[in-house]
Write an enzyme that holds these catalytic residues in place. Structure first.
Site, mmCIF file in Angstrom:
data_model
loop_
_atom_site.group_PDB
_atom_site.id
_atom_site.type_symbol
_atom_site.label_atom_id
_atom_site.label_comp_id
_atom_site.label_asym_id
_atom_site.label_seq_id
_atom_site.Cartn_x
_atom_site.Cartn_y
_atom_site.Cartn_z
ATOM 1 N N ASP A 61 33.573 35.419 46.713
ATOM 2 C CA ASP A 61 33.394 34.000 47.056
ATOM 3 C C ASP A 61 32.358 33.795 48.164
ATOM 4 O O ASP A 61 32.561 33.016 49.095
ATOM 5 C CB ASP A 61 34.747 33.398 47.466
ATOM 6 C CG ASP A 61 35.380 34.151 48.627
ATOM 7 O OD1 ASP A 61 34.923 35.271 48.951
ATOM 8 O OD2 ASP A 61 36.331 33.636 49.229
ATOM 9 N N MET A 75 44.243 38.082 42.514
ATOM 10 C CA MET A 75 43.853 37.603 43.851
ATOM 11 C C MET A 75 42.606 36.725 43.772
ATOM 12 O O MET A 75 42.020 36.557 42.703
ATOM 13 C CB MET A 75 43.613 38.780 44.777
ATOM 14 C CG MET A 75 44.874 39.291 45.429
ATOM 15 S SD MET A 75 44.496 40.514 46.694
ATOM 16 C CE MET A 75 46.062 40.589 47.557
ATOM 17 N N GLY A 76 42.203 36.227 44.910
ATOM 18 C CA GLY A 76 40.976 35.424 44.950
ATOM 19 C C GLY A 76 41.052 34.275 45.930
ATOM 20 O O GLY A 76 40.158 33.445 45.982
ATOM 21 N N ARG A 77 42.119 34.224 46.692
ATOM 22 C CA ARG A 77 42.307 33.178 47.717
ATOM 23 C C ARG A 77 41.960 31.790 47.173
ATOM 24 O O ARG A 77 42.678 31.282 46.320
ATOM 25 C CB ARG A 77 41.458 33.504 48.943
ATOM 26 C CG ARG A 77 42.101 32.998 50.228
ATOM 27 C CD ARG A 77 41.191 33.161 51.409
ATOM 28 N NE ARG A 77 40.987 34.527 51.776
ATOM 29 C CZ ARG A 77 41.717 35.179 52.690
ATOM 30 N NH1 ARG A 77 42.671 34.564 53.318
ATOM 31 N NH2 ARG A 77 41.468 36.426 52.984
ATOM 32 N N GLY A 129 39.848 41.724 54.674
ATOM 33 C CA GLY A 129 40.520 42.507 53.622
ATOM 34 C C GLY A 129 39.644 43.669 53.183
ATOM 35 O O GLY A 129 38.441 43.498 53.006
ATOM 36 N N LYS A 163 49.964 32.869 16.655
ATOM 37 C CA LYS A 163 49.985 33.780 17.815
ATOM 38 C C LYS A 163 51.429 34.073 18.188
ATOM 39 O O LYS A 163 52.239 33.140 18.293
ATOM 40 C CB LYS A 163 49.311 33.118 19.025
ATOM 41 C CG LYS A 163 47.808 33.315 19.074
ATOM 42 C CD LYS A 163 47.253 32.771 20.383
ATOM 43 C CE LYS A 163 45.748 32.600 20.338
ATOM 44 N NZ LYS A 163 44.983 33.763 20.722
ATOM 45 N N ARG A 166 42.357 41.656 60.623
ATOM 46 C CA ARG A 166 41.977 40.259 60.855
ATOM 47 C C ARG A 166 42.363 39.981 62.303
ATOM 48 O O ARG A 166 43.539 40.078 62.659
ATOM 49 C CB ARG A 166 42.711 39.335 59.889
ATOM 50 C CG ARG A 166 42.525 39.709 58.406
ATOM 51 C CD ARG A 166 43.100 38.624 57.507
ATOM 52 N NE ARG A 166 43.329 39.076 56.146
ATOM 53 C CZ ARG A 166 42.410 39.085 55.180
ATOM 54 N NH1 ARG A 166 41.185 38.705 55.447
ATOM 55 N NH2 ARG A 166 42.710 39.485 53.959
ATOM 56 N N THR A 205 34.009 41.925 49.760
ATOM 57 C CA THR A 205 35.332 41.329 49.531
ATOM 58 C C THR A 205 35.572 41.330 48.033
ATOM 59 O O THR A 205 34.642 41.087 47.263
ATOM 60 C CB THR A 205 35.422 39.876 50.065
ATOM 61 O OG1 THR A 205 36.569 39.238 49.462
ATOM 62 C CG2 THR A 205 34.213 39.028 49.729
ATOM 63 N N ARG A 259 49.446 28.453 15.215
ATOM 64 C CA ARG A 259 48.374 29.128 14.458
ATOM 65 C C ARG A 259 48.721 30.595 14.183
ATOM 66 O O ARG A 259 47.907 31.334 13.664
ATOM 67 C CB ARG A 259 47.054 29.056 15.231
ATOM 68 C CG ARG A 259 46.454 27.656 15.312
ATOM 69 C CD ARG A 259 45.007 27.702 15.794
ATOM 70 N NE ARG A 259 44.822 28.606 16.927
ATOM 71 C CZ ARG A 259 45.048 28.275 18.206
ATOM 72 N NH1 ARG A 259 45.481 27.061 18.509
ATOM 73 N NH2 ARG A 259 44.867 29.142 19.179
ATOM 74 N N ASP A 268 33.996 36.386 54.133
ATOM 75 C CA ASP A 268 33.733 35.130 54.822
ATOM 76 C C ASP A 268 34.070 35.137 56.330
ATOM 77 O O ASP A 268 33.236 34.778 57.164
ATOM 78 C CB ASP A 268 34.582 34.092 54.065
ATOM 79 C CG ASP A 268 34.393 32.709 54.563
ATOM 80 O OD1 ASP A 268 33.279 32.199 54.409
ATOM 81 O OD2 ASP A 268 35.360 32.146 55.119
ATOM 82 N N SER A 290 52.106 36.202 20.907
ATOM 83 C CA SER A 290 52.164 36.510 22.338
ATOM 84 C C SER A 290 50.895 35.963 22.990
ATOM 85 O O SER A 290 49.896 35.750 22.316
ATOM 86 C CB SER A 290 52.231 38.017 22.555
ATOM 87 O OG SER A 290 51.024 38.611 22.130
ATOM 88 N N VAL A 349 25.017 54.371 57.950
ATOM 89 C CA VAL A 349 24.917 55.497 58.904
ATOM 90 C C VAL A 349 23.699 56.371 58.570
ATOM 91 O O VAL A 349 22.868 56.661 59.439
ATOM 92 C CB VAL A 349 26.221 56.329 58.895
ATOM 93 C CG1 VAL A 349 26.057 57.624 59.673
ATOM 94 C CG2 VAL A 349 27.375 55.496 59.457
ATOM 95 N N ASP A 386 36.987 39.131 46.459
ATOM 96 C CA ASP A 386 37.031 37.747 45.965
ATOM 97 C C ASP A 386 35.716 37.249 45.354
ATOM 98 O O ASP A 386 35.722 36.305 44.572
ATOM 99 C CB ASP A 386 37.409 36.785 47.104
ATOM 100 C CG ASP A 386 38.773 37.079 47.680
ATOM 101 O OD1 ASP A 386 39.538 37.832 47.051
ATOM 102 O OD2 ASP A 386 39.073 36.568 48.771
HETATM 103 O O1 F6P Z 1 40.106 38.255 50.780
HETATM 104 C C1 F6P Z 1 40.673 39.282 50.053
HETATM 105 C C2 F6P Z 1 42.116 38.977 49.743
HETATM 106 O O2 F6P Z 1 42.646 40.068 49.016
HETATM 107 C C3 F6P Z 1 42.388 37.656 49.016
HETATM 108 O O3 F6P Z 1 42.144 37.736 47.641
HETATM 109 C C4 F6P Z 1 43.830 37.424 49.366
HETATM 110 O O4 F6P Z 1 44.145 36.057 49.322
HETATM 111 C C5 F6P Z 1 43.922 37.933 50.772
HETATM 112 O O5 F6P Z 1 42.861 38.868 50.937
HETATM 113 C C6 F6P Z 1 45.215 38.614 51.127
HETATM 114 O O6 F6P Z 1 45.167 38.977 52.465
HETATM 115 P P1 F6P Z 1 46.196 39.956 53.183
HETATM 116 O O7 F6P Z 1 45.928 41.339 52.685
HETATM 117 O O8 F6P Z 1 45.888 39.797 54.624
HETATM 118 O O9 F6P Z 1 47.542 39.489 52.781
#
Ligand code: F6P
Length: 322
Positions: free
Chosen positions: A130, A170-172, A11, A214, A72, A126, A212, A103, A216, A24, A128
């Site tokens: 991670d 996002m964040g898989r 990604g 809130k 990929r 990335t 309490r 990864d 929203s 470079v 993410d």
């Molecule tokens: O790894 C980066 C990421 O954006 C993740 O957060 C997400 O799950 C995944 O890639 C989405 O992948 P694609 O763009 O291939 O749908």
């Protein structure tokens, strides 16, 4: 080593271009030849190579995405694909690689080293975050700020209409983006794969907020949350009682855009450090930054060890939102 190949894979992440520029120019500065490999491992298999000169990376430090393009590559999961890639690299006299990505990219680089002894240094990029071996990955800071801007806007609507919003980031399989945006955006709840919160508990938390005073709320949901995504949760929570829910999925808006200063600086430091490591004869490592120091971590450690989740920040965000 006379010729270094560089590529971006997986990604795209804001800051990849700044990293490419650093690789470079650092390598050229050491008198080396640099070859850009287009479209990640796909382009490596297909010998999509281009000579990189000083000017090839002019005016890209501020650009999101990656000028080398990315992808990929399914073939690269198989030994035959990797053998083909290694042959392409040898034919083009590419003697070492800088692999910029997450990864999957790091796994691929490790396999090339193990099976074909092609020296590789990985750079973590990335959104993410991670990856073990660096406080932040390139792109994470920009993605968090992009998501945060969206959450701030959604809060205006949530406040005006007195609604509950589920915002999916996002964040898989990891909750780093959710935690950072939730904490910075004052979310009433942050749902991450690292902590299971059941639907009933989500509902009870929201209702106790309403009691309490809130009117929203914002719930930030990581895409890998076990109880479901924003759409599903909004539906399930609204079934439990009279709470008006809406869901927003931020999706790929988080991947694009101009990298923040933090991401550009990190990318520049890590790109230069990757070239330094490669030219020093190191391989099968990833360069990262931990507490302002550049460190090298063995590639398998980057996925076998788990980057710690900031439990204290998670608890602080919950305490401050209640
Ligand atoms: O790894 C980066 C990421 O954006 C993740 O957060 C997400 O799950 C995944 O890639 C989405 O992948 P694609 O763009 O291939 O749908």
């Amino acid at each position: 080593m006379e010729t270094i190949g560089v590529f971006t894979s997986g990604g795209d992440a804001p800051g990849m271009n700044a990293c490419l520029r650093a690789v470079v120019r650092s390598a050229l500065g050491e008198g080396k030849r640099v070859v850009g490999i287009r479209r990640g491992y796909t382009g490596m298999l297909a010998s999509e190579f281009e000579e990189m000169e000083h000017n090839s990376v002019s005016n890209i430090i501020q650009l999101g995405g990656t000028v080398l393009k990315t992808g990929r590559c399914k073939e690269f999961y198989h030994p035959q694909g990797r053998a083909l890639a290694a042959a392409s690299l040898r034919k083009a006299s590419i003697e070492g690689l800088v692999a910029i990505g997450g990864d999957g990219t790091l796994h691929g680089a490790h396999a090339l080293w193990q099976e074909h002894e092609i020296p590789v240094i990985g750079v973590p990029a990335t959104i993410d975050n991670d990856v073990y071996g660096t406080d932040a990955t390139i792109g994470f800071d920009t993605a968090v700020n992009t998501a945060l801007e969206a959450i701030d806007r959604i809060r205006d609507t949530a406040t005006s209409h007195e609604r509950l919003f589920f915002v999916e980031v996002m964040g898989r399989q990891a909750g780093f983006i959710a935690l950072a945006t939730g904490a910075a955006g004052g979310a009433e709840l942050i749902l991450v794969p690292e902590h299971l919160v059941e639907v009933r508990e989500i509902y009870d938390t929201i209702v106790s907020g309403v009691k309490r005073g809130k009117t929203s709320s914002i719930v930030v949901v990581a895409e890998g949350d076990e109880e479901g995504g924003a759409l599903e949760l909004a539906h399930e929570v609204s079934e439990l009682g009279s709470v008006e829910c809406r869901a927003t999925i931020l999706g790929h808006t988080q991947r694009g855009g101009r990298p923040t200063a933090q991401d550009r600086i990190l990318a520049s430091q890590l790109g230069a450090a990757a070239v330094e490591a490669l030219l020093a004869g190191d391989s099968d490592k990833m360069v990262g930054r931990i507490c302002d120091r550049i460190v090298r971590t063995s590639l398998p450690d980057t996925w076998e060890k788990k980057k710690p989740f900031d439990q204290k920040l998670y608890e602080l965000a919950a305490a401050l939102a209640s």
